[in-house]
Design a protein around this motif. Structure first.
Motif, PDB file in Angstrom:
ATOM      1  N   PRO A   1       0.823  -1.206   0.000  1.00  0.00           N
ATOM      2  CA  PRO A   1       0.000   0.000   0.000  1.00  0.00           C
ATOM      3  C   PRO A   1       0.856   1.254   0.000  1.00  0.00           C
ATOM      4  O   PRO A   1       1.992   1.239   0.493  1.00  0.00           O
ATOM      5  N   SER A   2       0.337   2.317  -0.545  1.00  0.00           N
ATOM      6  CA  SER A   2       1.073   3.576  -0.615  1.00  0.00           C
ATOM      7  C   SER A   2       1.473   4.038   0.779  1.00  0.00           C
ATOM      8  O   SER A   2       0.673   4.003   1.709  1.00  0.00           O
ATOM      9  N   GLY A   3       2.718   4.446   0.918  1.00  0.00           N
ATOM     10  CA  GLY A   3       3.199   4.967   2.195  1.00  0.00           C
ATOM     11  C   GLY A   3       3.800   3.937   3.121  1.00  0.00           C
ATOM     12  O   GLY A   3       4.381   4.297   4.149  1.00  0.00           O
ATOM     13  N   LEU A   4       3.680   2.644   2.802  1.00  0.00           N
ATOM     14  CA  LEU A   4       4.268   1.614   3.661  1.00  0.00           C
ATOM     15  C   LEU A   4       5.770   1.529   3.423  1.00  0.00           C
ATOM     16  O   LEU A   4       6.220   1.370   2.284  1.00  0.00           O
ATOM     17  N   VAL A   5       6.542   1.643   4.496  1.00  0.00           N
ATOM     18  CA  VAL A   5       7.995   1.557   4.425  1.00  0.00           C
ATOM     19  C   VAL A   5       8.429   0.217   5.005  1.00  0.00           C
ATOM     20  O   VAL A   5       8.134  -0.091   6.169  1.00  0.00           O
ATOM     21  N   VAL A   6       9.104  -0.585   4.213  1.00  0.00           N
ATOM     22  CA  VAL A   6       9.691  -1.835   4.692  1.00  0.00           C
ATOM     23  C   VAL A   6      11.194  -1.616   4.800  1.00  0.00           C
ATOM     24  O   VAL A   6      11.876  -1.384   3.802  1.00  0.00           O
ATOM     25  N   ALA A   7      11.696  -1.662   6.024  1.00  0.00           N
ATOM     26  CA  ALA A   7      13.130  -1.494   6.269  1.00  0.00           C
ATOM     27  C   ALA A   7      13.732  -2.866   6.535  1.00  0.00           C
ATOM     28  O   ALA A   7      13.167  -3.666   7.283  1.00  0.00           O
ATOM     29  N   THR A   8      14.867  -3.143   5.931  1.00  0.00           N
ATOM     30  CA  THR A   8      15.518  -4.423   6.174  1.00  0.00           C
ATOM     31  C   THR A   8      16.997  -4.199   6.493  1.00  0.00           C
ATOM     32  O   THR A   8      17.476  -3.073   6.509  1.00  0.00           O
ATOM     33  N   LYS A   9      17.710  -5.289   6.768  1.00  0.00           N
ATOM     34  CA  LYS A   9      19.092  -5.189   7.239  1.00  0.00           C
ATOM     35  C   LYS A   9      19.940  -6.318   6.654  1.00  0.00           C
ATOM     36  O   LYS A   9      19.404  -7.365   6.260  1.00  0.00           O
ATOM     37  N   GLY A  10      21.251  -6.090   6.663  1.00  0.00           N
ATOM     38  CA  GLY A  10      22.190  -7.133   6.279  1.00  0.00           C
ATOM     39  C   GLY A  10      23.475  -6.991   7.077  1.00  0.00           C
ATOM     40  O   GLY A  10      23.811  -5.898   7.536  1.00  0.00           O
TER      41      GLY A  10
END
Length: 294
Positions: free
Chosen positions: A86-95
């Motif tokens: 959906p618009s505006g959803l931020v998925v932050a990930t890591k490595g």
């Protein structure tokens, strides 16, 4: 205090800016939707999918994950449940970690590994660009500057929108900022574990979001005080802990995690809990032990 059934929105916590991204200040951490030891698939796949979807329904527009959660499982579940996003959803990930078994974590923040990690996360999350990509932890066997220079290059290449850090010291943060803009820092922090107070304060002065993980800490005496406050406020201890984090600083972005729809509703309801001054001061005065950075 609103109950879970009243469906309080994460928006009640207010918003925070991650550079040009604006998200609600109560997010969701997606580590717990994997199997035991943060390894393998969830025991209940349908519940994991339902929990992710319910979090978003309740106004969560910041989801934190990592390629090491599973490994890969958390990112795959997020895409399955929510893509197209959906618009505006931020998925932050890591490595920066490699996994060899349940509860086992091995450092790897080499340039080659980080390049591969970003490419893998893009594929699993079904994204053309990762909104916020965090170095999960500095690697003692790899030049920190080399790790950050790799993420800076990936940002310039358009694969990462914003770079962030996790499990770092003030020195790491300032070294990183000389290489690439940093939008957030994610360290262990709670009312019962405030080793990183000074780093949070530094982030506040510099307009950098601070993402606390482990919001309950591990101080038993502090938990007793928390339970007392929860009884007074007719809330759960975790809700009080989250409300304290939200009030502690305008730049905190708590990310409580769970694999249960009922618990995600309970956690997000904390967005509507306002701590009276006396309770906030009592919790703030708790003497906290020093945690070990990992």
């Amino acid at each position: 205090m609103p109950t879970a059934s009243q469906a309080v929105s994460a928006a009640a916590a207010g918003t925070i800016a991650l550079s040009d991204l604006t998200v609600n200040r109560l997010g969701y951490g997606a580590m717990r939707i994997t199997g035991k030891g943060v390894w393998g698939p969830p025991v209940d796949h349908a519940a994991a999918i339902a929990t992710l979807r319910r979090a978003v329904e309740l106004g969560v527009n910041f989801i934190d994950t990592a390629d090491s959660y599973g490994p890969n499982v958390s990112e795959e579940l997020i895409a399955e449940a929510l893509a197209p996003y959906p618009s505006g959803l931020v998925v932050a990930t890591k490595g920066g970690w490699e996994r060899v078994g349940p509860g086992q974590w091995i450092h790897n923040a080499s340039p080659k590994h980080l390049q591969q990690a970003v490419e893998g996360s893009l594929k699993r999350l079904r994204l053309d660009r990762i909104s916020v990509y965090q170095l999960h932890v500095p690697d003692p066997a790899v030049s920190f500057d080399a790790s950050m220079e790799t993420l800076a290059r990936l940002r310039e290449a358009g694969k990462i929108q914003h770079v962030a850090l996790s499990n770092v010291t003030l020195e790491h943060l300032e070294r990183a900022r000389k290489i690439v803009p940093i939008v957030s820092v994610q360290n262990r922090y709670s009312f019962a574990d405030r080793e990183w107070d000074y780093l949070l304060d530094h982030c506040e002065k510099n307009g950098i979001a601070f993402i606390p993980w482990a919001p309950l800490g591990q101080n038993r005496q502090a938990h007793d005080i928390l339970s007392k406050a929860a009884t007074t406020l007719q809330a759960s201890p975790l809700q009080v802990a989250l409300a304290w984090l939200l009030r502690r600083s305008r730049i905190t972005l708590p990310i409580p995690g769970t694999s249960s729809v009922a618990h995600v509703e309970e956690n997000i309801a904390a967005a509507g809990l306002k701590l009276p001054d006396a309770i906030f001061k009592e919790l703030s005065a708790v003497q906290t032990p020093h945690a070990v950075l990992r």
